[in-house]
Design a protein around this motif. Structure first.
Motif, mmCIF file in Angstrom:
data_model
loop_
_atom_site.group_PDB
_atom_site.id
_atom_site.type_symbol
_atom_site.label_atom_id
_atom_site.label_comp_id
_atom_site.label_asym_id
_atom_site.label_seq_id
_atom_site.Cartn_x
_atom_site.Cartn_y
_atom_site.Cartn_z
ATOM 1 N N TYR A 14 0.842 -1.189 0.000
ATOM 2 C CA TYR A 14 0.000 0.000 0.000
ATOM 3 C C TYR A 14 0.875 1.237 0.000
ATOM 4 N N SER A 15 0.543 2.190 -0.886
ATOM 5 C CA SER A 15 1.277 3.444 -0.963
ATOM 6 C C SER A 15 0.480 4.539 -0.274
ATOM 7 N N THR A 16 1.090 5.170 0.730
ATOM 8 C CA THR A 16 0.431 6.293 1.412
ATOM 9 C C THR A 16 0.413 7.530 0.512
ATOM 10 N N VAL A 17 1.319 7.564 -0.468
ATOM 11 C CA VAL A 17 1.415 8.736 -1.353
ATOM 12 C C VAL A 17 0.342 8.692 -2.441
ATOM 13 N N THR A 18 0.210 7.543 -3.102
ATOM 14 C CA THR A 18 -0.795 7.434 -4.175
ATOM 15 C C THR A 18 -2.151 6.985 -3.620
ATOM 16 N N GLU A 19 -2.156 6.519 -2.384
ATOM 17 C CA GLU A 19 -3.367 5.969 -1.746
ATOM 18 C C GLU A 19 -3.940 4.799 -2.552
ATOM 19 N N LYS A 20 -3.028 4.009 -3.106
ATOM 20 C CA LYS A 20 -3.422 2.818 -3.865
ATOM 21 C C LYS A 20 -2.460 1.675 -3.548
ATOM 22 N N MET A 21 -2.868 0.456 -3.914
ATOM 23 C CA MET A 21 -1.940 -0.656 -3.865
ATOM 24 C C MET A 21 -0.965 -0.496 -5.038
ATOM 25 N N ARG A 22 0.317 -0.740 -4.767
ATOM 26 C CA ARG A 22 1.327 -0.725 -5.828
ATOM 27 C C ARG A 22 1.985 -2.099 -5.950
ATOM 28 N N HIS A 23 2.792 -2.253 -6.993
ATOM 29 C CA HIS A 23 3.299 -3.558 -7.404
ATOM 30 C C HIS A 23 4.775 -3.411 -7.734
ATOM 31 N N CYS A 24 5.626 -4.245 -7.129
ATOM 32 C CA CYS A 24 7.046 -4.174 -7.475
ATOM 33 C C CYS A 24 7.671 -5.566 -7.431
ATOM 34 N N TYR A 25 8.928 -5.657 -7.836
ATOM 35 C CA TYR A 25 9.683 -6.907 -7.785
ATOM 36 C C TYR A 25 10.915 -6.705 -6.917
ATOM 37 N N VAL A 26 11.228 -7.728 -6.107
ATOM 38 C CA VAL A 26 12.372 -7.662 -5.200
ATOM 39 C C VAL A 26 13.260 -8.882 -5.467
ATOM 40 N N TYR A 27 14.483 -8.633 -5.930
ATOM 41 C CA TYR A 27 15.463 -9.720 -6.083
ATOM 42 C C TYR A 27 16.137 -9.970 -4.746
ATOM 43 N N LEU A 28 16.092 -11.219 -4.293
ATOM 44 C CA LEU A 28 16.804 -11.635 -3.076
ATOM 45 C C LEU A 28 17.885 -12.628 -3.479
ATOM 46 N N PRO A 29 19.138 -12.353 -3.121
ATOM 47 C CA PRO A 29 20.215 -13.284 -3.504
ATOM 48 C C PRO A 29 20.091 -14.593 -2.723
ATOM 49 N N ALA A 30 20.730 -15.636 -3.230
ATOM 50 C CA ALA A 30 20.704 -16.935 -2.541
ATOM 51 C C ALA A 30 21.173 -16.790 -1.092
ATOM 52 N N ALA A 31 22.132 -15.904 -0.863
ATOM 53 C CA ALA A 31 22.674 -15.721 0.488
ATOM 54 C C ALA A 31 21.619 -15.229 1.475
ATOM 55 N N TYR A 32 20.620 -14.538 0.967
ATOM 56 C CA TYR A 32 19.545 -14.047 1.848
ATOM 57 C C TYR A 32 18.823 -15.222 2.492
ATOM 58 N N ARG A 33 18.585 -16.245 1.702
ATOM 59 C CA ARG A 33 17.901 -17.451 2.153
ATOM 60 C C ARG A 33 18.850 -18.307 3.009
ATOM 61 N N GLU A 34 20.103 -18.350 2.591
ATOM 62 C CA GLU A 34 21.072 -19.249 3.246
ATOM 63 C C GLU A 34 21.552 -18.716 4.593
ATOM 64 N N ASN A 35 21.418 -17.409 4.814
ATOM 65 C CA ASN A 35 21.859 -16.800 6.076
ATOM 66 C C ASN A 35 20.666 -16.102 6.722
ATOM 67 N N PRO A 36 19.818 -16.862 7.409
ATOM 68 C CA PRO A 36 18.502 -16.334 7.796
ATOM 69 C C PRO A 36 18.521 -15.224 8.842
ATOM 70 N N THR A 37 19.683 -14.885 9.371
ATOM 71 C CA THR A 37 19.697 -13.769 10.324
ATOM 72 C C THR A 37 20.508 -12.585 9.796
ATOM 73 N N LYS A 38 21.092 -12.733 8.626
ATOM 74 C CA LYS A 38 21.956 -11.682 8.093
ATOM 75 C C LYS A 38 21.154 -10.587 7.392
ATOM 76 N N SER A 39 21.626 -9.357 7.472
ATOM 77 C CA SER A 39 20.994 -8.245 6.755
ATOM 78 C C SER A 39 21.851 -7.841 5.557
ATOM 79 N N PHE A 40 21.205 -7.245 4.553
ATOM 80 C CA PHE A 40 21.864 -7.009 3.262
ATOM 81 C C PHE A 40 21.685 -5.565 2.793
ATOM 82 N N PRO A 41 22.619 -5.092 1.941
ATOM 83 C CA PRO A 41 22.436 -3.777 1.296
ATOM 84 C C PRO A 41 21.346 -3.870 0.217
ATOM 85 N N VAL A 42 20.885 -2.720 -0.239
ATOM 86 C CA VAL A 42 19.807 -2.669 -1.235
ATOM 87 C C VAL A 42 20.133 -1.696 -2.368
ATOM 88 N N LEU A 43 19.885 -2.154 -3.594
ATOM 89 C CA LEU A 43 19.914 -1.284 -4.773
ATOM 90 C C LEU A 43 18.484 -1.065 -5.260
#
Lengths: 411, 411
Positions: free
Chosen positions: A143-172
């Motif tokens: 939900y977007s508070t700016v457009t007041e609508k539902m929005r749609h996006c894609y998020v790539y998660l590297p394999a390491a995200y799944r393999e290291n379940p407590t680790k945090s990652f940078p974002v592009l």
């Protein structure tokens, strides 16, 4: 006279057929089980469609229409001139109707879902699926508070995200171009494949990539005092070569929703609204829902063409928000813009500017990404430039740009 | 005579126009900014395309071709008969060429990527995106030891998966029909939206859903002694009403790759191979890469049409692997098949069979899902049946089936 005509015609036919290498293969972007369209070693595209009652069928690719020829069974066939390596939007024209080719897969670009074709490239290995640790591309509504609508996006998660379940990652945060949408970077851009391969090869560190829509971000309550100028000074050069039809079309043109009575328009309206949606909705949603290192040093922003211009605008307005900034075929930062930007210089780690060698203006001369990077380096900024060989304002330039840029991030 | 003709023609025109309610609205499945195709309150589809030089343009929907009429500007327009509620594949035919409608979004079904249209339904609320906690649909590549190739699937993760980072979840393996692929359940089926809404309403518990391809699962080294019969006894009834063209086509037909010299064929070849890929590759991959409760009690298998038949076959061959089994428009289990299946009866929690009310054979009479469930209940099996009102062998039946089935799972 008639004899001479026959001889000349036969000679011309022989010459023409000698010019076409008969080693056509089905394109990798074809629908499963479809032979056509095909590509040969000269990078010519051969299209074919059954249209027994048609008067005229054309292949429309790279801004040029090529006539197809009908056989006795009513099947039309014909070739284009050689195309650049990489991905191109195209369509068929049947008796004046512009339609997708039923043989190809469909992509969103040129302001429509329609046909695309990948021409084999010498360097295609970097965006080929391999048996390496696989991340995933995640389809997300929010939900977007700016457009007041539902929005749609894609998020790539590297394999390491799944393999290291407590680790945090940078974002592009990675944005598409005019006439495209949030599907472009994953489908045409092959983001997930490029990243999995880079990370497996040890050439990039694992990070998250968020791909959202930079055109439909229209605030429900727009602040008209905050509208940015478009196009930017210095961004007036038009790319040459084939390009999405959406490039350069008027705001609110076909596929962008058209003018809305009494409200902001799609297209450049959304272009401006994107900054607000990014800062108020997208980044908070990502930092809430994913394991993210939520600071400047671990946050990057990049985009292609219009997405590069948005990156430019948002970086100037928020100089300490993103430590890594990339503009792919999206212009350059000028030394004037950054010479007094002390905060930017303190927090920025990499400023990357790229172009295709066939893009007029940005590949050579004083306005080139190379010269711009030199001027920025003289200011103490870690500026990088990249020129994609023999490509225009198209996805091969941007796949390669991502491949280069990703190797510079979060190191 | 001429006067009479004018009067008759005027009367006929008035009658015809009185029959068409002029309240057409753009379909929700249109490409952004496109007015056509439209749907009216009578559920008629109005198509339109510019084809100035064409001789004939038709709308091809529900197995019927409707002539469009050209105006002075070369724009063709025309309507279909009323359609059932829900999603339908369709195409345009321009001078003999069957092509996607450039106004619609594209879906994989009927063995091709092509046009689809959603006809508004009285119950569409359950598959409408809402501002509720959102899961995500994840695109995943993985290596198959059975096919010796990279494969591609989608994994729905509920919001709770993200919100409870140490919790493990049950899994439903959910399969598409003939002529469709791994994209069907997410795109046409609206799986993620249905599940987010159900979970938010407290009607379903959160679980993972894996959507893979049941047709391209061709073992690299097939064990020909293990080939299963197809079609099943009792599965010979043909669904009535509009349906994907792929249904009932010969194995290896268009879009399924065609016969391969010296090797197994796509289509029914993949139909058989899917069991091996599911058991040896998909389930192990999912149980390795996701937080899954990896036991029978927390594992479900379901599918639509061909996917229901695969569910049938795989359940009989592996009676204690899945505690929850669903067949949507995919036939029924017979009492004979299960009367001596002690292991199955011990581990099965729910056996669900559904159909559309317009599907011949399965909605009423002795072969109906209702009667089949009664016979299975008499054996002590927790059998459920569901008949989707006023729908045929199409996605509205399967969206509703998922909605019903999901509420029975893992409780």
């Amino acid at each position: 006279m008639k004899q001479l005509f026959v001889i000349v015609a036969a000679f011309m036919a022989a010459t023409a057929s000698a010019q076409v290498a008969e080693d056509f293969k089905p394109a990798t972007t074809n629908q499963e089980g479809h032979e056509y369209p095909m590509v040969n070693s000269q990078r010519m595209v051969r299209a074919q469609i059954s249209a027994p009652e048609a008067n005229s069928v054309k292949l429309d690719i790279g801004g040029v229409k090529y006539d197809l020829v009908k056989n006795a069974e009513g099947v039309w066939t014909g070739e284009s001139a050689p195309q650049d390596e990489g991905f191109h939007y195209y369509q068929l024209n049947i008796d004046g109707a512009s339609v997708p080719d039923p043989g190809s897969m469909y992509y969103y670009g040129a302001s429509r879902w329609g046909s695309g074709i990948d021409i084999p490239a010498a360097d295609e290995d970097f965006y080929t699926v391999k048996n390496v640790p696989q991340g995933s591309v995640n389809e997300v509504y929010y939900y977007s508070t700016v457009t007041e609508k539902m929005r749609h996006c894609y998020v790539y998660l590297p394999a390491a995200y799944r393999e290291n379940p407590t680790k945090s990652f940078p974002v592009l945060y990675l944005q598409h171009g005019m006439g495209e949408n949030e599907t472009g970077w994953s489908a045409q851009g092959k983001t997930g494949i490029i990243m999995d391969n880079l990370i497996a090869a040890g050439k990039a560190v694992p990070f998250i990539i968020v791909m959202d829509n930079g055109l439909n971000a229209i605030p429900a309550h727009p602040d008209t005092t905050q509208q940015m100028q478009f196009p930017f000074p210095g961004m007036s050069q038009r790319p040459n070569g084939p390009r999405p039809q959406g490039m350069g079309q008027r705001p609110g043109g076909p596929g962008q929703g058209g003018p809305r009575p009494g409200g902001p328009r799609r297209g450049f309206g959304g272009f401006n609204g994107f900054q607000e949606v990014l800062l108020k909705d997208i980044i908070p949603m990502v930092e809430k829902n994913y394991r993210v290192i939520a600071d400047t040093e671990h946050r990057a922003l990049a985009g292609l063409s219009m997405g590069g211009m948005q990156t430019h605008m948002i970086t100037l307005a928020n100089p300490t928000k993103f430590a890594y900034v990339g503009m792919f075929s999206g212009g350059t930062f000028s030394a004037d813009e950054l010479k007094d930007a002390a905060d930017f210089k303190k927090t920025n780690k990499v400023l990357f500017m790229s172009t295709g060698s066939k893009e007029r203006g940005m590949a050579e001369g004083d306005n080139s990404v190379t010269k711009a990077a030199e001027r920025l380096k003289a200011l103490g900024i870690n500026a990088h430039s990249y020129i994609s060989p023999e490509t225009a304002h198209e996805w091969q330039t941007w796949r390669r740009s991502l491949y280069q840029f990703a190797q510079l991030l979060f190191k």
